[in-house]
Design a protein around this motif. Structure first.
Motif, PDB file in Angstrom:
ATOM      1  N   GLY A   1       0.810  -1.210   0.000  1.00 58.26           N
ATOM      2  CA  GLY A   1       0.000   0.000   0.000  1.00 58.26           C
ATOM      3  C   GLY A   1       0.843   1.260   0.000  1.00 58.26           C
ATOM      4  O   GLY A   1       2.020   1.246  -0.345  1.00 58.26           O
ATOM      5  N   ILE A   2       0.206   2.362   0.411  1.00 59.87           N
ATOM      6  CA  ILE A   2       0.859   3.668   0.392  1.00 59.87           C
ATOM      7  C   ILE A   2       1.239   4.061   1.815  1.00 59.87           C
ATOM      8  O   ILE A   2       0.390   4.079   2.699  1.00 59.87           O
ATOM      9  CB  ILE A   2      -0.080   4.731  -0.211  1.00 59.87           C
ATOM     10  CG1 ILE A   2      -0.503   4.318  -1.625  1.00 59.87           C
ATOM     11  CG2 ILE A   2       0.601   6.091  -0.246  1.00 59.87           C
ATOM     12  CD1 ILE A   2      -1.620   5.151  -2.196  1.00 59.87           C
ATOM     13  N   ILE A   3       2.531   4.333   2.029  1.00 66.34           N
ATOM     14  CA  ILE A   3       2.989   4.763   3.351  1.00 66.34           C
ATOM     15  C   ILE A   3       3.533   6.183   3.247  1.00 66.34           C
ATOM     16  O   ILE A   3       4.003   6.592   2.188  1.00 66.34           O
ATOM     17  CB  ILE A   3       4.072   3.820   3.936  1.00 66.34           C
ATOM     18  CG1 ILE A   3       5.290   3.721   3.024  1.00 66.34           C
ATOM     19  CG2 ILE A   3       3.503   2.446   4.197  1.00 66.34           C
ATOM     20  CD1 ILE A   3       6.473   3.044   3.659  1.00 66.34           C
ATOM     21  N   GLU A   4       3.413   6.925   4.361  1.00 68.78           N
ATOM     22  CA  GLU A   4       3.970   8.283   4.404  1.00 68.78           C
ATOM     23  C   GLU A   4       5.268   8.246   5.182  1.00 68.78           C
ATOM     24  O   GLU A   4       5.342   7.628   6.245  1.00 68.78           O
ATOM     25  CB  GLU A   4       2.986   9.243   5.079  1.00 68.78           C
ATOM     26  CG  GLU A   4       1.946   9.766   4.131  1.00 68.78           C
ATOM     27  CD  GLU A   4       1.366  11.085   4.581  1.00 68.78           C
ATOM     28  OE1 GLU A   4       2.094  11.899   5.181  1.00 68.78           O
ATOM     29  OE2 GLU A   4       0.178  11.296   4.322  1.00 68.78           O
ATOM     30  N   GLN A   5       6.283   8.906   4.647  1.00 67.62           N
ATOM     31  CA  GLN A   5       7.561   8.989   5.345  1.00 67.62           C
ATOM     32  C   GLN A   5       8.219  10.328   5.059  1.00 67.62           C
ATOM     33  O   GLN A   5       7.809  11.045   4.147  1.00 67.62           O
ATOM     34  CB  GLN A   5       8.477   7.842   4.940  1.00 67.62           C
ATOM     35  CG  GLN A   5       8.914   7.855   3.487  1.00 67.62           C
ATOM     36  CD  GLN A   5       9.723   6.633   3.128  1.00 67.62           C
ATOM     37  OE1 GLN A   5       9.493   5.556   3.633  1.00 67.62           O
ATOM     38  NE2 GLN A   5      10.671   6.818   2.237  1.00 67.62           N
ATOM     39  N   GLU A   6       9.224  10.658   5.859  1.00 69.83           N
ATOM     40  CA  GLU A   6       9.932  11.927   5.692  1.00 69.83           C
ATOM     41  C   GLU A   6      10.836  11.871   4.471  1.00 69.83           C
ATOM     42  O   GLU A   6      11.479  10.864   4.218  1.00 69.83           O
ATOM     43  CB  GLU A   6      10.791  12.235   6.925  1.00 69.83           C
ATOM     44  CG  GLU A   6      10.001  12.568   8.173  1.00 69.83           C
ATOM     45  CD  GLU A   6       9.565  11.354   8.974  1.00 69.83           C
ATOM     46  OE1 GLU A   6       9.895  10.218   8.578  1.00 69.83           O
ATOM     47  OE2 GLU A   6       8.889  11.545   9.987  1.00 69.83           O
ATOM     48  N   GLY A   7      10.874  12.975   3.749  1.00 67.49           N
ATOM     49  CA  GLY A   7      11.768  13.106   2.607  1.00 67.49           C
ATOM     50  C   GLY A   7      12.959  13.960   2.998  1.00 67.49           C
ATOM     51  O   GLY A   7      12.900  14.724   3.969  1.00 67.49           O
ATOM     52  N   PRO A   8      14.066  13.867   2.266  1.00 68.36           N
ATOM     53  CA  PRO A   8      15.257  14.645   2.612  1.00 68.36           C
ATOM     54  C   PRO A   8      15.088  16.139   2.324  1.00 68.36           C
ATOM     55  O   PRO A   8      14.389  16.519   1.391  1.00 68.36           O
ATOM     56  CB  PRO A   8      16.345  14.041   1.724  1.00 68.36           C
ATOM     57  CG  PRO A   8      15.614  13.421   0.595  1.00 68.36           C
ATOM     58  CD  PRO A   8      14.278  13.010   1.102  1.00 68.36           C
TER      59      PRO A   8
END
Length: 103
Positions: free
Chosen positions: A58-65
């Protein structure tokens, strides 16, 4: 290569970009690309396939650089530049605004 003035675990404020004025703790620092990951800032969506670790995928949210030049260290709730001083035989980080030793 120059010494990185922001380290993992520091609290920083974003000073430029879409997430300007957001604050968070530094999760990781990438010295090679001069980027940082800040908790809760620059959230991106990543599409993942099902795997043993993540059964559903599925779709997960995470921090981007974020580029390290777009964040500033917070000391006592105030943004400051970082300098270095010799404390005996040890090199320490110093807040330019207050002259206080950071670590």
């Amino acid at each position: 290569m120059a010494t990185m003035k922001i380290k993992k675990g520091d609290t920083v404020r974003v000073i430029a970009g879409a997430d300007k004025d957001n604050e968070g703790k530094v999760i990781a620092v990438n010295q090679k690309n001069h980027t940082v990951l800040v908790e809760g800032v620059n959230m991106i969506k990543k599409h993942t396939k099902p795997s043993m670790a993540n059964q559903n995928g599925g779709i997960i949210e995470q921090e981007g650089p974020i580029d390290i030049s777009n964040v500033m260290l917070l000391v006592d709730g105030k943004t400051t530049r970082v300098g270095f001083q010799m404390d005996g035989d040890k090199k320490v980080r110093v807040a330019k605004a207050t002259g206080k030793v950071i670590d």
